[in-house]
Design an enzyme around this catalytic site. Structure first.
Site, PDB file in Angstrom:
ATOM      1  N   ALA A  49       0.833  -1.203   0.000  1.00 32.64           N
ATOM      2  CA  ALA A  49       0.000   0.000   0.000  1.00 32.64           C
ATOM      3  C   ALA A  49       0.870   1.256   0.000  1.00 32.64           C
ATOM      4  CB  ALA A  49      -0.932  -0.013   1.217  1.00 32.64           C
ATOM      5  N   ASN A  77       4.633  -7.316   5.827  1.00 29.91           N
ATOM      6  CA  ASN A  77       4.011  -8.578   5.384  1.00 29.91           C
ATOM      7  C   ASN A  77       4.112  -8.734   3.875  1.00 29.91           C
ATOM      8  OD1 ASN A  77       3.258  -9.549   7.844  1.00 29.91           O
ATOM      9  ND2 ASN A  77       1.086  -9.047   7.664  1.00 29.91           N
ATOM     10  N   ARG A 328     -11.216 -19.594   2.125  1.00 31.07           N
ATOM     11  CA  ARG A 328     -10.313 -19.869   3.254  1.00 31.07           C
ATOM     12  C   ARG A 328     -11.046 -20.187   4.549  1.00 31.07           C
ATOM     13  NH1 ARG A 328      -5.599 -15.342   2.365  1.00 31.07           N
ATOM     14  NH2 ARG A 328      -4.490 -16.540   0.789  1.00 31.07           N
ATOM     15  N   GLU A 468      -3.860  -3.268   4.562  1.00 30.11           N
ATOM     16  CA  GLU A 468      -4.463  -4.113   5.599  1.00 30.11           C
ATOM     17  C   GLU A 468      -4.863  -3.328   6.841  1.00 30.11           C
ATOM     18  OE1 GLU A 468      -2.348  -7.893   5.951  1.00 30.11           O
ATOM     19  OE2 GLU A 468      -3.481  -8.340   7.774  1.00 30.11           O
TER      20      GLU A 468
HETATM   21  C1  LIG Z   1       3.170 -14.809   4.753  1.00 32.19           C
HETATM   22  C2  LIG Z   1       2.108 -14.062   4.011  1.00 32.19           C
HETATM   23  C3  LIG Z   1       1.817 -14.397   2.694  1.00 32.19           C
HETATM   24  C4  LIG Z   1       0.837 -13.698   1.997  1.00 32.19           C
HETATM   25  N1  LIG Z   1       0.616 -13.996   0.682  1.00 32.19           N
HETATM   26  C5  LIG Z   1      -0.298 -13.273   0.002  1.00 32.19           C
HETATM   27  C6  LIG Z   1      -0.457 -13.454  -1.409  1.00 32.19           C
HETATM   28  O1  LIG Z   1       0.270 -14.224  -2.046  1.00 32.19           O
HETATM   29  N2  LIG Z   1      -1.395 -12.697  -2.042  1.00 32.19           N
HETATM   30  C7  LIG Z   1      -2.188 -11.782  -1.384  1.00 32.19           C
HETATM   31  O2  LIG Z   1      -3.023 -11.142  -2.003  1.00 32.19           O
HETATM   32  N3  LIG Z   1      -2.010 -11.567  -0.056  1.00 32.19           N
HETATM   33  C8  LIG Z   1      -1.090 -12.263   0.631  1.00 32.19           C
HETATM   34  N4  LIG Z   1      -0.878 -11.999   1.951  1.00 32.19           N
HETATM   35  C9  LIG Z   1      -1.540 -10.821   2.538  1.00 32.19           C
HETATM   36  C10 LIG Z   1      -0.820  -9.565   2.072  1.00 32.19           C
HETATM   37  O3  LIG Z   1       0.537  -9.838   1.830  1.00 32.19           O
HETATM   38  C11 LIG Z   1      -0.923  -8.446   3.092  1.00 32.19           C
HETATM   39  O4  LIG Z   1      -2.271  -8.237   3.392  1.00 32.19           O
HETATM   40  C12 LIG Z   1      -0.298  -7.179   2.520  1.00 32.19           C
HETATM   41  O5  LIG Z   1       1.065  -7.409   2.265  1.00 32.19           O
HETATM   42  C13 LIG Z   1      -0.459  -5.997   3.438  1.00 32.19           C
HETATM   43  O6  LIG Z   1       0.189  -4.909   2.825  1.00 32.19           O
HETATM   44  P1  LIG Z   1       0.231  -3.528   3.558  1.00 32.19           P
HETATM   45  O7  LIG Z   1       0.994  -2.618   2.693  1.00 32.19           O
HETATM   46  O8  LIG Z   1      -1.113  -3.125   3.992  1.00 32.19           O
HETATM   47  O9  LIG Z   1       1.020  -3.854   4.924  1.00 32.19           O
HETATM   48  P2  LIG Z   1       2.486  -4.410   5.135  1.00 32.19           P
HETATM   49  O10 LIG Z   1       3.033  -5.044   3.934  1.00 32.19           O
HETATM   50  O11 LIG Z   1       2.462  -5.218   6.382  1.00 32.19           O
HETATM   51  O12 LIG Z   1       3.334  -3.087   5.367  1.00 32.19           O
HETATM   52  C14 LIG Z   1       3.119  -2.273   6.486  1.00 32.19           C
HETATM   53  C15 LIG Z   1       4.451  -1.701   6.898  1.00 32.19           C
HETATM   54  O13 LIG Z   1       4.231  -0.700   7.869  1.00 32.19           O
HETATM   55  C16 LIG Z   1       5.230  -0.800   8.851  1.00 32.19           C
HETATM   56  N5  LIG Z   1       4.750  -0.173  10.079  1.00 32.19           N
HETATM   57  C17 LIG Z   1       3.856  -0.644  10.975  1.00 32.19           C
HETATM   58  N6  LIG Z   1       3.695   0.230  11.974  1.00 32.19           N
HETATM   59  C18 LIG Z   1       4.513   1.279  11.714  1.00 32.19           C
HETATM   60  C19 LIG Z   1       4.797   2.479  12.392  1.00 32.19           C
HETATM   61  N7  LIG Z   1       4.242   2.770  13.566  1.00 32.19           N
HETATM   62  N8  LIG Z   1       5.682   3.340  11.845  1.00 32.19           N
HETATM   63  C20 LIG Z   1       6.305   3.054  10.660  1.00 32.19           C
HETATM   64  N9  LIG Z   1       6.081   1.915   9.989  1.00 32.19           N
HETATM   65  C21 LIG Z   1       5.193   1.043  10.500  1.00 32.19           C
HETATM   66  C22 LIG Z   1       5.435  -2.290   8.990  1.00 32.19           C
HETATM   67  O14 LIG Z   1       6.681  -2.593   9.605  1.00 32.19           O
HETATM   68  C23 LIG Z   1       5.370  -2.743   7.536  1.00 32.19           C
HETATM   69  O15 LIG Z   1       6.602  -2.732   6.911  1.00 32.19           O
HETATM   70  C24 LIG Z   1       0.109 -12.670   2.649  1.00 32.19           C
HETATM   71  C25 LIG Z   1       0.399 -12.343   3.971  1.00 32.19           C
HETATM   72  C26 LIG Z   1       1.399 -13.020   4.648  1.00 32.19           C
HETATM   73  C27 LIG Z   1       1.709 -12.644   6.063  1.00 32.19           C
END
Ligand SMILES: Cc1cc2nc3c(=O)[nH]c(=O)nc-3n(C[C@H](O)[C@H](O)[C@H](O)COP(=O)(O)OP(=O)(O)OC[C@H]3O[C@@H](n4cnc5c(N)ncnc54)[C@H](O)[C@@H]3O)c2cc1C
Length: 501
Positions: A49, A77, A328, A468
């Site tokens: 994101a 993640n 799921r 997420e």
């Molecule tokens: C093992 C695994 C496999 C998956 N495989 C799939 C898949 O193949 N396909 C699919 O659609 N979905 C998959 N998912 C789900 C999907 O990957 C996640 O929902 C998605 O990556 C979330 O992205 P995001 O950018 O919202 O959060 P994230 O990728 O978690 O990024 C959030 C970031 O914010 C940082 N952060 C948190 N709090 C703070 C703060 N206070 N200050 C600064 N930084 C902060 C975190 O450290 C992190 O780096 C998977 C999830 C997991 C755990």
């Protein structure tokens, strides 16, 4: 009576409780007398994101974008992700003869959402799919020629990067963002929103030089956001106290696939600022996980590849108990019901034909790390796992009949996904037991990725969220491969909104 608590002793336990100091949120009108730095757009979090928002903000003409990441590495993640993304109507689908559309994708997701998913947000995300697919390719992400059938879908649509890992998205997107001029900082932990007297978010307090687990490390600085702040901090799967407050069965003994930084910081700070919480108790467990390793591990890749042409067996009966490519929640709930006579977990067996399993590199890893085992005959499986032989033999014969006839009369599984693959020896067998994986709940946003206030239902000015950390989009159960595109779609949307505001 079996409850979910008893299964939680099984499988890799999570590390001790996640760190989450509860500190008072900034009130409206308490701007600092002096700012330490300022940027046009502030993005918190470097997953799908956050990085999609960064790239899109630059595409839309931003000159000064910064991404703050609290951990020592980028990606959260998203880096651990299996590299899968569901898109409908791509060139690759057409090339492979797959008929699909955004409308069909939304329909599948609504079904899995069990009546409480947001059709508007799902449609917004699905319609942006082709843009996201192209944007990732423009960033240098490379997709495999093979598309994966994920559970609960009526068309094969999960595109996967060649690395088979989210790092195949994160690395090129991070490189691209930096080349475009985005500033990126690790070890910067977002702590508070700063709001002016009218309630507009005008900056943040961030802990510079933060080391995860040492909550007082570094120094707190005030950073001004001239256009606005995008919160993309991910889910809260690793925050045991917070997730148990939503679902008390998800104790520290439950395995979890998430990165340690998934502690819900951004969500909690937005709640403190008056944002609307949605569906927080809907925390998804992954039905493809193995109890024989920690985290997401190798087993998930193996089972994801093999579910379409394999069978999952109850060890007490030697029989199938589910459609192996149902959504799921359906599968995770059914897997948790597999128990021995005393009510203890008795994980189901996924039995895959080696002749097909060997086509995917995941087989090598599960065998190497003792997450799955090879057997020459049905008799050997029955003996090793104490499964009644005759029903197991009959089940395999019945299954091969379904493969031949192209119809699963037992559980109605889509047989086109199995592509006529017979279940014959030698077999590769993996145990199945769900792990905490994904937070369907979060804060409420609209189709502009604006964060909505609980008191008014209106956007909190200057505050956007994506990924997420947001909630209510997928309802009760998210379909596999549907988070990657949704996180990126709302990251892109947040960037567009902030640049248009
Ligand atoms: C093992 C695994 C496999 C998956 N495989 C799939 C898949 O193949 N396909 C699919 O659609 N979905 C998959 N998912 C789900 C999907 O990957 C996640 O929902 C998605 O990556 C979330 O992205 P995001 O950018 O919202 O959060 P994230 O990728 O978690 O990024 C959030 C970031 O914010 C940082 N952060 C948190 N709090 C703070 C703060 N206070 N200050 C600064 N930084 C902060 C975190 O450290 C992190 O780096 C998977 C999830 C997991 C755990």
């Amino acid at each position: 009576m079996h409850n979910r608590r008893s299964f939680m002793k099984l499988g890799a336990g999570m590390a001790a409780g996640a760190m989450m100091p509860m500190v008072a949120s900034a009130k409206c009108g308490d701007e600092p007398t002096q700012w330490d730095s300022e940027h046009e757009v502030i993005i918190i979090g470097s997953g799908f994101a956050g990085l999609a928002a960064a790239v899109e903000a630059m595409r839309k003409g931003a000159k000064d974008v910064v991404v703050f990441e609290k951990m020592g590495v980028y990606g959260g993640n998203s880096t651990l992700n299996a590299g899968q993304a569901c898109f409908a109507g791509t060139e690759l689908q057409k090339k492979l003869g797959i008929k699909d559309s955004a409308e069909l994708m939304v329909k599948d997701q609504l079904k899995s959402g069990r009546g409480i998913a947001s059709e508007t947000l799902l449609r917004h995300s699905a319609e942006l799919g082709p843009y996201i697919y192209q944007m990732t390719k423009d960033c240098g992400c490379v997709y495999r020629d093979h598309i994966i059938t994920t559970g609960g879908t009526s068309a094969t649509r999960s595109h996967q990067v060649v690395e088979r890992s989210g790092s195949g998205f994160i690395r090129p997107m991070l490189d691209t963002a930096r080349k475009m001029g985005v500033k990126t900082h690790i070890r910067h932990k977002f702590e508070h929103l700063i709001r002016d007297a009218k309630g507009r978010v005008i900056g943040i307090k961030v802990r510079k030089g933060y080391h995860f687990g040492h909550e007082d490390s570094g120094e707190v600085i005030s950073v001004k956001a001239n256009r606005g702040v995008i919160i993309a901090t991910g889910g809260f799967g690793y925050n045991i106290n917070f997730r148990m407050a939503q679902d008390p069965t998800l104790t520290s003994e439950v395995g979890c696939t998430n990165a340690k930084g998934a502690t819900g910081d951004g969500l909690i700070e937005m709640l403190a600022a008056g944002a609307t919480p949605v569906h927080l108790a809907h925390i998804q467990s992954g039905p493809w996980a193995s109890p024989d390793e920690g985290g997401f591990g190798y087993g998930a890749g193996f089972s994801l590849y093999n579910f379409p042409h394999s069978i999952a067996i109850d060890r007490n009966t030697g029989q199938r108990f589910m459609n192996e490519i149902a959504d799921r929640k359906t599968r995770a709930d059914l897997e948790l019901q597999r128990r021995d006579q005393d009510g203890n977990p008795n994980p189901a067996l996924l039995i895959a034909p080696k002749h097909e399993a060997k086509k995917d590199p995941s087989m090598h890893n599960v065998l190497k790390y003792n997450v799955a085992w090879e057997f020459d005959s049905v008799e050997a499986i029955a003996k090793h796992f104490n499964v009644p032989l005759a029903p197991l033999k009959q089940q395999i014969a019945d299954w091969n009949g379904f493969v031949e006839n192209g119809e699963d009369t037992q559980f109605g599984k889509r047989m086109d996904a199995g592509r006529g693959i017979k279940l014959t020896a030698p077999f590769i067998v993996q145990r199945l037991w769900p792990k905490v994986h994904y937070c369907q709940g979060g804060i409420q946003i609209n189709t502009k990725a604006e964060v909505l206030a609980a008191k008014t239902g209106k956007p909190i000015p200057g505050l956007y969220a994506a990924g997420e950390v947001t909630g209510g989009i997928h309802g009760v159960s998210r379909l596999g491969g549907c988070s990657t595109p949704e996180c990126m779609a709302f990251g892109v949307t947040a960037a567009r909104s902030i640049m248009e505001a």
